[in-house]
Design a protein around this motif. Sequence first.
Motif, PDB file in Angstrom:
ATOM      1  N   THR A 112      39.075  28.614  47.996  1.00  8.37           N
ATOM      2  CA  THR A 112      39.011  29.166  46.705  1.00  8.37           C
ATOM      3  C   THR A 112      37.734  28.766  45.903  1.00  8.37           C
ATOM      4  OG1 THR A 112      41.517  29.390  46.343  1.00  8.37           O
ATOM      5  CG2 THR A 112      40.115  29.580  44.317  1.00  8.37           C
ATOM      6  N   GLN A 113      37.692  27.628  45.817  1.00  8.03           N
ATOM      7  CA  GLN A 113      36.237  26.964  45.140  1.00  8.03           C
ATOM      8  C   GLN A 113      34.966  27.557  45.671  1.00  8.03           C
ATOM      9  OE1 GLN A 113      35.684  22.594  45.316  1.00  8.03           O
ATOM     10  NE2 GLN A 113      35.268  22.583  43.308  1.00  8.03           N
ATOM     11  N   PHE A 114      35.124  27.498  47.047  1.00  5.71           N
ATOM     12  CA  PHE A 114      33.794  28.149  47.677  1.00  5.71           C
ATOM     13  C   PHE A 114      33.569  29.730  47.347  1.00  5.71           C
ATOM     14  CE2 PHE A 114      32.027  30.478  51.133  1.00  5.71           C
ATOM     15  CZ  PHE A 114      30.682  29.965  51.241  1.00  5.71           C
ATOM     16  N   PHE A 115      34.422  30.503  47.653  1.00  7.02           N
ATOM     17  CA  PHE A 115      34.224  31.922  47.130  1.00  7.02           C
ATOM     18  C   PHE A 115      34.144  32.110  45.646  1.00  7.02           C
ATOM     19  CE2 PHE A 115      36.211  32.510  51.245  1.00  7.02           C
ATOM     20  CZ  PHE A 115      35.157  33.138  51.968  1.00  7.02           C
ATOM     21  N   ASP A 116      34.858  31.311  44.768  1.00  2.00           N
ATOM     22  CA  ASP A 116      34.869  31.691  43.466  1.00  2.00           C
ATOM     23  C   ASP A 116      33.336  31.147  42.932  1.00  2.00           C
ATOM     24  OD1 ASP A 116      36.743  32.455  41.057  1.00  2.00           O
ATOM     25  OD2 ASP A 116      36.000  30.855  40.420  1.00  2.00           O
ATOM     26  N   ALA A 117      32.829  30.206  43.455  1.00  2.00           N
ATOM     27  CA  ALA A 117      31.331  29.912  43.160  1.00  2.00           C
ATOM     28  C   ALA A 117      30.415  31.061  43.602  1.00  2.00           C
ATOM     29  CB  ALA A 117      30.942  28.530  43.821  1.00  2.00           C
ATOM     30  N   HIS A 119      31.426  34.237  43.815  1.00  2.00           N
ATOM     31  CA  HIS A 119      31.999  35.435  42.967  1.00  2.00           C
ATOM     32  C   HIS A 119      32.829  35.047  41.932  1.00  2.00           C
ATOM     33  CE1 HIS A 119      30.072  37.849  46.238  1.00  2.00           C
ATOM     34  NE2 HIS A 119      30.644  37.153  47.088  1.00  2.00           N
ATOM     35  N   PRO A 120      32.371  34.526  40.661  1.00  2.00           N
ATOM     36  CA  PRO A 120      33.342  33.990  39.996  1.00  2.00           C
ATOM     37  C   PRO A 120      34.477  35.054  39.298  1.00  2.00           C
ATOM     38  CG  PRO A 120      31.060  33.890  39.054  1.00  2.00           C
ATOM     39  CD  PRO A 120      31.048  34.810  40.326  1.00  2.00           C
ATOM     40  N   GLY A 121      35.904  34.457  39.186  1.00  2.00           N
ATOM     41  CA  GLY A 121      36.926  35.160  39.133  1.00  2.00           C
ATOM     42  C   GLY A 121      37.596  35.624  40.394  1.00  2.00           C
ATOM     43  N   VAL A 127      44.988  34.991  43.554  1.00  2.00           N
ATOM     44  CA  VAL A 127      46.203  34.542  43.375  1.00  2.00           C
ATOM     45  C   VAL A 127      47.174  35.686  42.924  1.00  2.00           C
ATOM     46  CG1 VAL A 127      47.387  33.260  41.974  1.00  2.00           C
ATOM     47  CG2 VAL A 127      45.307  32.153  43.002  1.00  2.00           C
ATOM     48  N   LEU A 128      46.612  36.486  42.054  1.00  2.00           N
ATOM     49  CA  LEU A 128      47.372  37.796  41.553  1.00  2.00           C
ATOM     50  C   LEU A 128      47.653  38.613  42.689  1.00  2.00           C
ATOM     51  CD1 LEU A 128      45.516  38.438  38.095  1.00  2.00           C
ATOM     52  CD2 LEU A 128      47.781  37.361  38.397  1.00  2.00           C
ATOM     53  N   GLY A 129      46.849  39.006  43.580  1.00  2.00           N
ATOM     54  CA  GLY A 129      46.963  39.887  44.605  1.00  2.00           C
ATOM     55  C   GLY A 129      48.144  39.363  45.464  1.00  2.00           C
ATOM     56  N   THR A 130      48.033  38.141  45.867  1.00  2.00           N
ATOM     57  CA  THR A 130      49.050  37.503  46.769  1.00  2.00           C
ATOM     58  C   THR A 130      50.453  37.548  46.240  1.00  2.00           C
ATOM     59  OG1 THR A 130      47.678  36.182  47.798  1.00  2.00           O
ATOM     60  CG2 THR A 130      49.526  35.627  48.219  1.00  2.00           C
ATOM     61  N   GLY A 131      50.439  37.196  44.872  1.00  2.00           N
ATOM     62  CA  GLY A 131      51.722  37.069  44.245  1.00  2.00           C
ATOM     63  C   GLY A 131      52.298  38.543  44.140  1.00  2.00           C
ATOM     64  N   CYS A 132      51.306  39.558  43.882  1.00  2.00           N
ATOM     65  CA  CYS A 132      52.089  41.047  43.824  1.00  2.00           C
ATOM     66  C   CYS A 132      52.661  41.486  45.207  1.00  2.00           C
ATOM     67  CB  CYS A 132      51.023  41.713  43.306  1.00  2.00           C
ATOM     68  SG  CYS A 132      50.539  41.496  41.372  1.00  2.00           S
ATOM     69  N   ILE A 133      51.917  41.235  46.187  1.00  2.00           N
ATOM     70  CA  ILE A 133      52.237  41.569  47.377  1.00  2.00           C
ATOM     71  C   ILE A 133      53.539  40.826  47.846  1.00  2.00           C
ATOM     72  CG2 ILE A 133      51.858  41.438  49.923  1.00  2.00           C
ATOM     73  CD1 ILE A 133      48.800  42.049  49.111  1.00  2.00           C
ATOM     74  N   PHE A 134      53.758  39.698  47.476  1.00  2.00           N
ATOM     75  CA  PHE A 134      54.885  38.782  48.026  1.00  2.00           C
ATOM     76  C   PHE A 134      55.956  39.347  47.220  1.00  2.00           C
ATOM     77  CE2 PHE A 134      58.167  35.451  47.425  1.00  2.00           C
ATOM     78  CZ  PHE A 134      58.280  35.130  48.513  1.00  2.00           C
ATOM     79  N   LEU A 244      41.237  36.929  49.592  1.00  2.00           N
ATOM     80  CA  LEU A 244      40.316  36.064  49.037  1.00  2.00           C
ATOM     81  C   LEU A 244      38.890  36.592  49.870  1.00  2.00           C
ATOM     82  CD1 LEU A 244      39.529  34.052  46.992  1.00  2.00           C
ATOM     83  CD2 LEU A 244      39.512  32.353  49.029  1.00  2.00           C
ATOM     84  N   ARG A 245      38.915  36.748  51.189  1.00  2.00           N
ATOM     85  CA  ARG A 245      37.861  37.290  51.910  1.00  2.00           C
ATOM     86  C   ARG A 245      37.499  39.000  51.590  1.00  2.00           C
ATOM     87  NH1 ARG A 245      35.159  35.261  55.908  1.00  2.00           N
ATOM     88  NH2 ARG A 245      36.464  33.337  56.364  1.00  2.00           N
ATOM     89  N   LEU A 246      38.431  39.459  51.480  1.00  2.00           N
ATOM     90  CA  LEU A 246      38.342  40.928  51.232  1.00  2.00           C
ATOM     91  C   LEU A 246      37.644  40.900  49.734  1.00  2.00           C
ATOM     92  CD1 LEU A 246      38.698  44.009  52.042  1.00  2.00           C
ATOM     93  CD2 LEU A 246      40.951  43.877  50.983  1.00  2.00           C
ATOM     94  N   LEU A 247      38.262  40.478  48.947  1.00  2.00           N
ATOM     95  CA  LEU A 247      37.695  40.507  47.240  1.00  2.00           C
ATOM     96  C   LEU A 247      36.246  40.169  47.362  1.00  2.00           C
ATOM     97  CD1 LEU A 247      40.795  39.405  45.412  1.00  2.00           C
ATOM     98  CD2 LEU A 247      39.723  41.611  45.609  1.00  2.00           C
ATOM     99  N   SER A 248      35.733  39.118  48.495  1.00  2.00           N
ATOM    100  CA  SER A 248      34.306  38.581  48.280  1.00  2.00           C
ATOM    101  C   SER A 248      33.580  39.786  48.770  1.00  2.00           C
ATOM    102  CB  SER A 248      34.428  37.375  49.062  1.00  2.00           C
ATOM    103  OG  SER A 248      34.576  37.639  50.397  1.00  2.00           O
ATOM    104  N   TYR A 249      34.128  40.391  50.014  1.00  2.00           N
ATOM    105  CA  TYR A 249      33.214  41.623  50.306  1.00  2.00           C
ATOM    106  C   TYR A 249      33.058  42.512  49.565  1.00  2.00           C
ATOM    107  CZ  TYR A 249      34.682  39.612  55.048  1.00  2.00           C
ATOM    108  OH  TYR A 249      34.926  38.926  56.166  1.00  2.00           O
TER     109      TYR A 249
END
Length: 253
Positions: A112-117, A119-121, A127-134, A244-249
């Motif tokens: 999370t820290q790596f990808f957020d650095a 692409h901020p946010g 987290v929100l996407g994972t929670g919504c899918i669950f 997380l990876r898809l959002l970074s793409y």
Amino acid sequence: MPTTSNPAIRNLLTLDGAVSPAGPGTSGGASPAAATDRPITLDDIVVKTLAVFGVLVASAFLTVFLDVGFLALPALFAGLGLGIFLSLRPRPSAALALLFAAVQGIVLGEATQFFDALHPGVGTQAVLGTGCIFAGTLAAYHTRVVRVSAKVTRWAVGAGLGLLVLLLAELVASWGFGADLGLRDGGPLALFVSVVAIAAASFFFLLEFEAANRFLRSGASHRWAWYVAFGLAMTLVWLYLEILRLLSYLRWW
């Protein structure tokens, strides 16, 4: 009846004696362990799952707060080892389930820290996407909007195995030959792989809910709730990392 494609839950359901009703023996009196045993309940699964998820989140937070991301690589291998071990040798161990959550939390925190650095946010969105899918898959299962059929189960298993083979091939090609198969470079193929992985992981939740429901009906020992929690956490970790990876793409496009 379809079973879960998560090896942790699947092995649990097929393990001899693992799902036998809890309680004392039929003759000679109950042993001390059997006397304190009782059948699993929904509360057991909910409480144990929340405990495992809590450790997972706390570990991820502490990884970022204490800046111990250098532990991510050994934690990754430790998590893989624990996951394989518990999948092949099912056991209702609170210590192993919580340890798995702790080491995987280190991986999630550093990722999370790596990808957020970059692409901020993106971490918050993941987290929100994972929670919504669950929550969505749980609601879909509870209301029977989605049926866990044998045909769709075979699709999920096939997709999961196919993804595993592809990602292993990517790893071997990258580390062994310095080649890039385009599965993780942010291109169209990488986007497709991530979408399929997210769809498969989402359906794995449905399979695990079905397995947990069968587990409750079997009258197994309440101790196996820790194993159910482990299986759910394993899929949650996979789903979060893929989102997380898809959002970074998508930030690159």
